[in-house]
Design an enzyme around this catalytic site. Structure first.
Site, PDB file in Angstrom:
ATOM      1  N   ASP A   1     -50.550  53.607  70.286  1.00  0.00           N
ATOM      2  CA  ASP A   1     -51.014  52.946  71.507  1.00  0.00           C
ATOM      3  C   ASP A   1     -49.847  52.273  72.231  1.00  0.00           C
ATOM      4  O   ASP A   1     -48.777  52.827  72.286  1.00  0.00           O
ATOM      5  CB  ASP A   1     -52.131  51.948  71.167  1.00  0.00           C
ATOM      6  CG  ASP A   1     -51.687  50.895  70.151  1.00  0.00           C
ATOM      7  OD1 ASP A   1     -50.702  51.114  69.438  1.00  0.00           O
ATOM      8  OD2 ASP A   1     -52.333  49.834  70.073  1.00  0.00           O
TER       9      ASP A   1
ATOM     10  N   GLU B   1     -49.784  54.586  63.367  1.00  0.00           N
ATOM     11  CA  GLU B   1     -51.090  53.938  63.493  1.00  0.00           C
ATOM     12  C   GLU B   1     -52.250  54.743  62.917  1.00  0.00           C
ATOM     13  O   GLU B   1     -53.222  54.178  62.406  1.00  0.00           O
ATOM     14  CB  GLU B   1     -51.377  53.620  64.971  1.00  0.00           C
ATOM     15  CG  GLU B   1     -50.530  52.513  65.552  1.00  0.00           C
ATOM     16  CD  GLU B   1     -49.143  52.976  65.979  1.00  0.00           C
ATOM     17  OE1 GLU B   1     -48.385  52.141  66.488  1.00  0.00           O
ATOM     18  OE2 GLU B   1     -48.819  54.173  65.819  1.00  0.00           O
TER      19      GLU B   1
ATOM     20  N   GLY C   1     -46.300  48.100  67.984  1.00  0.00           N
ATOM     21  CA  GLY C   1     -46.118  47.111  69.036  1.00  0.00           C
ATOM     22  C   GLY C   1     -44.675  46.866  69.394  1.00  0.00           C
ATOM     23  O   GLY C   1     -44.359  46.509  70.539  1.00  0.00           O
TER      24      GLY C   1
ATOM     25  N   GLY D   1     -47.655  45.150  65.799  1.00  0.00           N
ATOM     26  CA  GLY D   1     -48.532  43.999  65.967  1.00  0.00           C
ATOM     27  C   GLY D   1     -48.933  43.451  64.608  1.00  0.00           C
ATOM     28  O   GLY D   1     -48.928  44.169  63.604  1.00  0.00           O
TER      29      GLY D   1
END
Length: 380
Positions: free
Chosen positions: A153, A145, A122, A73
């Site tokens: 995630d 992350e 992401g 992301g």
């Protein structure tokens, strides 16, 4: 934290091409390693929904232009929007991203993801739940992350928890990078195709006239005639030791177990690398990941994505600490790699602190993630 703004609008960040039966969705932000922003996620969700509902479409190909598939992301835009506005700005984008991940994970038509380059964060959320996941010798996978004060995630607690033994726990706690051969051997990928054959495969896929899974698999198999070899120092060759160390009940116990391995068997590089990453990463993030991946073993993709949203919103809102903002400052803005975590040590992160991230956010501006009920084709 110094923020810079530009008012030049990026265009064609996602390309939609193809024929009546086979559609291609192409990430087209190569100068940013195809990192996902709100516009890209919105366009992809709209395009994929359209293709899913079009009877003539039998297959969707997901790929990217440039040297990376998707580096994750767009954290910089997430941070700037939050600092300049309100914590619910990044939460809104993140909700849409998780809904896109869910759409892909439950897609009603076969999807072939061509992963030729870096796939992290992401990008893994987009690719790891597609029907066919094709990697090459240029593919690099990681979930780093925790090093920026977040946690693995986008459904990682679902797709990593289903890897052999405790290999997924290890990947999330250590940010270890895997190559294409390792992704194939551990189950993250379904096929290994040499990059020089990728265009030939893509062209062949465009002639598909059926949504039959076995027909598509047989076609891809024709391009996988080169064996993907594991390197001698691959962590997959140390799976017994990884299972022994990373099956422990807490991050502190995992660290002690790795340290004991060094004392008994000498300092193997993969252990030294694992300890180095853990010691530099956000202690709270590490503890959140371990609990998340353990819970994810017995949960659905929907449960995992909803939990991810809960946890991430606490990070955005700074419910417990500002670790995500501090980690992003150190890694992405000032780039001094000197994050000051709060708390700074594993033993100072209490069970109650961790519990807080798994509770719903008590804020009038927040609602939990609601995912539509969808039944999908079976995955390989």
């Amino acid at each position: 934290m110094a923020l810079s703004l530009t008012f030049v609008r990026e265009i064609n960040q996602v390309l939609f091409i193809g024929n009546s039966g086979v559609k291609e969705v192409i990430l087209n932000r190569p100068q940013k390693l195809n990192s996902l922003n709100h516009e890209m996620v919105s366009q992809m969700k709209e395009g994929l929904t359209l293709y899913e509902n079009e009877p003539s479409v039998k297959l969707v190909i997901l790929k990217a232009n440039g040297k990376a598939f998707c580096a994750g992301g767009d954290v910089i835009s997430v941070i700037t929007s939050s600092v300049a506005g309100h914590w619910t700005y990044p939460a809104s984008f993140y909700k849409k991203q998780l809904m896109l991940d869910h759409l892909i994970a439950t897609y009603k038509k076969p999807m072939v993801c061509l992963i030729n380059g870096v796939v992290m964060g992401g990008g893994a959320g987009l690719s790891m739940n597609t029907t066919f996941r094709v990697v090459t010798e240029k593919t690099v996978f990681a979930m780093p992350e925790a090093s920026i004060g977040l946690f693995p995630d986008v459904g990682a607690s679902y797709f990593l928890s289903r890897l052999p033994g405790y290999f997924g726990d290890y990947l999330g706690l250590t940010g270890t990078r895997l190559n294409g051969a390792e992704m194939l051997k551990c189950g993250l990928a379904t096929h290994f195709v040499p990059s020089k054959k990728l265009n030939l495969l893509e062209n062949a896929l465009q002639s598909i006239t059926t949504a039959d899974m076995s027909t598509i698999a047989t076609l891809i198999d024709k391009f996988t005639d080169e064996i993907a070899y594991l390197k001698e120092d691959s962590p997959l060759r140390r799976l017994d030791t990884i299972n022994k160390c990373f099956s422990k009940g807490s991050v502190e116990e995992i660290v002690r177990s790795l340290e004991k391995e060094i004392e008994v068997n000498g300092a193997e590089k993969w252990i030294a690398d694992a300890l180095s990453y853990i010691r530099a990463s956000c202690p709270t993030s590490l503890k959140i990941w371990l609990r998340s991946v353990r819970e994810g073993r017995g949960q659905s993709i929907e449960q995992c994505l909803c939990r991810d949203y809960n946890i991430a919103c606490h990070f955005f809102r700074r419910t417990v600490s500002s670790d995500f903002y501090e980690g992003s400052r150190a890694k992405l803005f000032h780039k001094d790699n000197k994050a000051v975590w709060d708390p700074p040590k594993l033993e100072l992160v209490s069970e109650e602190m961790v519990n807080q991230y798994f509770r719903e956010v008590e804020d009038d501006n927040w609602d939990c993630l609601q995912l539509p009920h969808r039944s999908s084709i079976s995955k390989l």
